[in-house]
Structures are given as C-alpha cells and as structure tokens.
Design a protein around this motif. Structure first.
Motif, mmCIF file in Angstrom:
data_model
loop_
_atom_site.group_PDB
_atom_site.id
_atom_site.type_symbol
_atom_site.label_atom_id
_atom_site.label_comp_id
_atom_site.label_asym_id
_atom_site.label_seq_id
_atom_site.Cartn_x
_atom_site.Cartn_y
_atom_site.Cartn_z
ATOM 1 N N ARG A 195 -3.216 7.392 3.342
ATOM 2 C CA ARG A 195 -2.488 8.655 3.215
ATOM 3 C C ARG A 195 -0.978 8.416 3.174
ATOM 4 N N ARG A 208 -0.110 7.116 -0.305
ATOM 5 C CA ARG A 208 -0.098 8.205 -1.297
ATOM 6 C C ARG A 208 1.175 9.030 -1.171
ATOM 7 N N GLU A 211 4.221 9.457 -3.891
ATOM 8 C CA GLU A 211 4.585 10.808 -4.323
ATOM 9 C C GLU A 211 6.096 11.022 -4.161
ATOM 10 N N ASN A 220 -11.014 8.046 -6.146
ATOM 11 C CA ASN A 220 -9.911 8.648 -6.884
ATOM 12 C C ASN A 220 -10.169 10.163 -6.958
#
Ligand code: DC
Length: 219
Positions: free
Chosen positions: A147, A150, A154, A201
């Motif tokens: 997490r 990610r 981002e 994904n």
C-alpha cells in the motif's frame, strides 16, 4: 429497494479504483466516504483550528456542504492526516452518519442522467456501522508495504516529491489511528468478503469482486 454495496479497508488498498469500476459495471451511485472526513479536516485547518479539537471538528462536519467534496486539495497528504484525526471524534462520525445513510437509501441519479440501481459506499466502517444491512460487503486489504508503494507511485505520478520510507511511516501511523480509535474503528464485518489485493492488479481485483457479488444474485 435499492442495492447497497459496502467496501471497507485501510488506506491505499485499492478500494477507490475497485469501487469506481463496480459502480460503472452495475450502474450504482458511488460515495467515497473518506472525502467527508477529508473535507471536515480541511475545513478545520482552513479556519486555523486543530483537527483534534472535538468542538471545532464537529462544527465543521455539521456545516459541510457536499459541494466541498470536489476540492482537489482533499487528495493531498495534509488532508489525509487531518481526516484521520477528525475521524476519531465521535461527534464528527455522528454528524456524517445521516448523510451517508441518506445517500445509500436514496442514491442520486448517475452522471448520464439515468436512475441508479443502488449505491456503493467505500470507507472504513460502512459494513459494520453505516450500512450494516448492505447487500454485499467487501473488505479490501493489502500488505502495508504494498500500500505504501502504491501511494508512493501515485504521489510521484502527480509530480509530488516523495520519500518511500516517509510514506511507509505515514501509512503505519494512519493505520494505527484508524484501527485503534474507539469510535467505529476500521474493521471487517463478519459477513464481509475478504479481498487481499497485495498480489492482484486492478483487473484481477475487479474480477474477484464481481464473482463474489454474482454469488449474491442481486442483479
Ligand atoms: O479513505 P481515505 O484515505 O480518504 O480516508 C481518510 C481518513 O478518513 C482515514 O484516515 C480514516 C477516515 N475515514 C473513516 O474514519 N471512516 C470512513 N468511512 C472513511 C474514512
């Protein structure tokens, strides 16, 4: 009766992406409930207040106008941290509860003007507190490292300077606060479908969620 789907889980587990795809697929109106807490936190900060002050935070939650949910600043880290603080205050949660329940009961029309088949709400306590009778509940999770990775990517893609170790630290801090608070903490409902997206994904997560929802024969 409209169909209600609840999606809960920690930050950056993939709830938002999954919820948006499910909403599109099933013709549901979607509410990202994290935005309500973010908007409350940002409102307190903008007034020069402290997001941990229960009086200021509850007043901000009660005065929230849905138009404020479109503010791009809500996506930033300052908003996330402030949201995590105001969301631990019981008065804030109570103030935001009616709005969420009303959305689930009477979802707004979809962007194309067609009526919604129902609502999909994502957050931390939708399946346990906001909509305990939801027709389908998903608890979306992933390891803390996945997490943080990610979230780091981002931030980079949006042109923000980010340090992975710092993002990981923030993630741990927010997880601890969201799960450890006494008012409606982050928790999976007993009847939630557990979806670990660490090794999936977005397409795979979507397929798994659709397979679960199909098993409920709602549509
Ligand atoms: O999902 P998010 O990152 O936008 O959420 C921001 C904060 O709001 C998060 O730290 C916990 C809180 N939150 C909550 O307490 N309950 C919800 N239903 C949604 C979010």
């Amino acid at each position: 009766m409209t169909i209600v789907i609840a999606i809960d889980g920690p930050a950056a587990a993939g709830k938002g992406t999954l919820g948006a795809r499910l909403a599109q697929h099933y013709g549901l109106a979607k509410l990202d409930t994290g935005l309500l807490y973010r908007a409350t936190g940002v409102k307190v900060l903008a007034a020069g207040g402290n997001p941990e002050d229960p009086v200021a935070a509850e007043a901000a939650a009660r005065a929230l106008d849905p138009a404020e949910l479109a503010n791009p600043a809500l996506r930033g880290d300052a908003a996330a941290q402030a949201a995590s603080k105001v969301s631990a205050i019981p008065g804030v949660r109570a103030a935001l509860l009616d709005f969420q329940r009303e959305f689930a009961k009477n979802p707004p029309v979809l962007a194309d003007g067609s009526p919604a088949q129902g609502a999909i709400l994502d957050g931390r306590d939708i399946g346990t507190t906001v909509c305990p009778h939801a027709d389908a509940k998903l608890f979306v999770t992933a390891s803390t490292e996945v997490r943080a990775e990610r979230r780091f990517k981002e931030l980079q893609e949006r042109g923000h300077e980010a340090i992975y170790a710092r993002v990981l630290e923030d993630m741990k801090e927010r997880d601890a606060r969201d799960s450890g608070r006494s008012a409606s903490p982050l928790a999976a409902a007993d009847d939630a479908y557990m979806l670990d997206t660490s090794a999936l994904n977005a397409d795979q997560a979507f397929q798994a969620a659709v397979a679960f929802i199909s098993s409920k024969n709602l549509f």
